[in-house]
Design an enzyme around this catalytic site. Structure first.
Site, short mmCIF file in Angstrom:
data_model
loop_
_atom_site.label_atom_id
_atom_site.label_comp_id
_atom_site.label_asym_id
_atom_site.label_seq_id
_atom_site.Cartn_x
_atom_site.Cartn_y
_atom_site.Cartn_z
N ASP A 9 30.39 45.86 36.91
CA ASP A 9 30.50 45.55 38.33
C ASP A 9 29.75 44.34 38.48
O ASP A 9 28.85 43.83 37.74
CB ASP A 9 29.83 46.83 38.78
CG ASP A 9 29.54 46.54 40.48
OD1 ASP A 9 30.50 46.16 41.18
OD2 ASP A 9 28.80 46.99 40.89
N ASP A 11 28.24 43.20 42.32
CA ASP A 11 27.18 43.27 43.07
C ASP A 11 26.31 44.58 42.88
O ASP A 11 26.89 45.53 42.91
CB ASP A 11 27.62 43.40 44.69
CG ASP A 11 28.54 41.79 44.93
OD1 ASP A 11 28.30 41.10 43.97
OD2 ASP A 11 29.12 41.68 46.09
N CYS A 93 39.34 42.95 43.61
CA CYS A 93 40.16 43.69 44.74
C CYS A 93 39.50 43.18 45.86
O CYS A 93 38.43 43.13 46.19
CB CYS A 93 39.72 45.17 44.55
SG CYS A 93 40.74 45.95 45.93
N HIS A 95 40.69 44.03 48.90
CA HIS A 95 41.07 44.86 50.14
C HIS A 95 39.80 45.69 50.65
O HIS A 95 38.96 46.12 49.98
CB HIS A 95 42.17 45.84 49.44
CG HIS A 95 43.27 45.06 49.04
ND1 HIS A 95 43.53 44.77 47.72
CD2 HIS A 95 44.30 44.38 49.70
CE1 HIS A 95 44.59 44.30 47.45
NE2 HIS A 95 45.29 43.81 48.60
N CYS A 101 45.21 50.42 48.93
CA CYS A 101 45.78 49.40 47.78
C CYS A 101 45.66 50.12 46.50
O CYS A 101 44.92 51.28 46.37
CB CYS A 101 45.02 48.16 47.86
SG CYS A 101 43.36 48.32 46.94
N CYS A 103 44.61 48.78 43.70
CA CYS A 103 43.56 47.81 42.67
C CYS A 103 42.19 48.18 42.89
O CYS A 103 41.26 47.57 42.04
CB CYS A 103 44.03 46.55 42.56
SG CYS A 103 43.80 45.58 44.48
N ASP A 130 26.74 50.32 39.45
CA ASP A 130 25.77 50.88 40.35
C ASP A 130 26.11 52.06 41.08
O ASP A 130 25.30 52.68 41.83
CB ASP A 130 24.89 49.92 41.13
CG ASP A 130 25.68 49.39 42.23
OD1 ASP A 130 26.57 48.90 41.94
OD2 ASP A 130 25.02 48.92 43.32
#
EC number: 3.1.3.15
Length: 355
Positions: A9, A11, A93, A95, A101, A103, A130
């Site tokens: 990941d 952020d 992604c 969205h 969606c 994804c 996280d």
């Protein structure tokens, strides 16, 4: 040949997530998580390939304009690359959650190429993030998830966990009386699966794994229509051999362990992974059986295990209840084993130079 991957990941994991709006849309908001670059460099050296996967709500809309996102993101990528950290892919992604969606994490559309047969080494690949959605993505991919946290699971800790040797052993013992299959993972916890056909014995073996801080899988078929003797004995022999093999050259282990847990029962256990099999055992029981386990087989189990594991083991318990007395022995052994197998360096704990 399959490859081990880390799906990471962005952020809150690679870089800090601003608490005011959860968006890194200005250069002054860009801040790397502590020790992330040294950790990723070490993980790359250990053969992991890196894939970044991130949900960026409304990317390309007024909520998160593309140009506001691109500046800090590109700088982040340039810094990573300048230090030798290379991502095979960056998966985004764009969205909102309500867009439904295919994804957005934890859905798997973005990672489908890695889920094709022969690509991903699922036993040694991880999702690191996280949020709960990162762990859900890992489940959906059939791999392990690690929930990053600065306090409880930071980058140095993750790096240490993923780069230390995976002390594992698999032992099969087949005789005319039993078929025993034992697997042990000394550096993994939880998820033990135990089936010997003797329910109380299964519970006792689980006590060893739980209090020993490791995982094991035990499957036994035996001549229980006669009694539990061969099942318990051969399980002890196979488990002892598996533990010995998983310990490898024993470098860095504590070697010794001692516990004196006091509950209703007073159980004492001292262990030396000495290379010399020996058992001192003292336990008196009122009845011949606890559940479906013969109490006389408790000593026989530990004698068999200490023989094939090649350890010096002292066990003693006092108490009023047979169930608790038996359980105290297995629990004390597990806690002692946890101390003794813990790795704290790379030296061999023996003046003789051999264990």
């Amino acid at each position: 040949m399959t490859q081990k991957y880390l799906f990471i990941d962005r952020d809150g994991t690679l870089i800090s997530e601003p608490p005011e709006d959860f968006q890194v849309d200005r250069f002054d908001k860009l801040a790397f998580e502590p020790q992330v670059i040294p950790a990723l460099l070490k993980l790359q050296q250990e053969g992991y390939k890196l894939v970044m996967i991130t949900n960026q709500d409304g990317l390309g809309t007024d909520s998160l304009p593309q140009e506001a996102f691109d500046g800090p993101h590109n700088l982040m990528m340039q810094i990573f690359a300048s230090q030798g950290v290379n991502f095979e892919e960056v998966l985004i992604c764009p969205h909102f959650p309500g867009d439904n969606c295919a994804c957005r994490k934890p859905k798997t559309q973005l990672v489908l190429p890695w889920l094709e047969e022969g690509v991903l080494d699922k036993s040694h690949s991880y999702v690191i993030g996280d949020r709960a959605t990162d762990l859900e993505l890992a489940d959906n991919m059939g791999i392990t998830g690690l929930r990053y946290d600065r306090e409880t699971l930071d980058w140095p800790t993750i790096c240490e966990q993923l780069t230390r040797s995976d002390r594992y052993a698999h032992v099969e013992r087949i005789t005319k009386e039993t078929q025993v299959d034992v697997k042990v993972w000394l550096d993994r916890e939880g998820g033990s699966k135990i089936h010997t056909g003797v329910g109380f014995f299964d519970h006792m073996l689980d006590q060893i794994a739980t209090h020993g801080g490791f995982r094991m899988e035990v499957n036994v078929g035996g001549d229980l229509y006669i009694d539990d003797h061969h099942t318990v004995e051969d399980t002890g022999l196979a488990l002892g051999e598996a533990l010995k093999l998983a310990l490898g050259d024993k470098r860095g282990i504590n070697r010794f362990g001692f516990v004196l847990p006091m509950d209703e029962c007073l159980a004492r256990c001292a262990l030396d992974i000495s290379g010399r099999p020996h058992l001192e055992y003292k336990a008196d029981f009122t009845y011949q059986r606890v559940g479906d386990l013969s109490t006389e087989m408790v000593e026989h189990f530990f004698r068999s295990l200490s023989y094939t594991m090649a350890v010096t083991l002292h066990l003693k318990t006092k108490g009023k209840n047979d169930h608790h007395r038996v359980e105290s022995l297995f629990k004390a052994f597990g806690r002692t084993l946890r101390q003794a197998i813990r790795v704290q360096g790379d030296a061999l704990p023996s003046s003789k130079g051999v264990l």
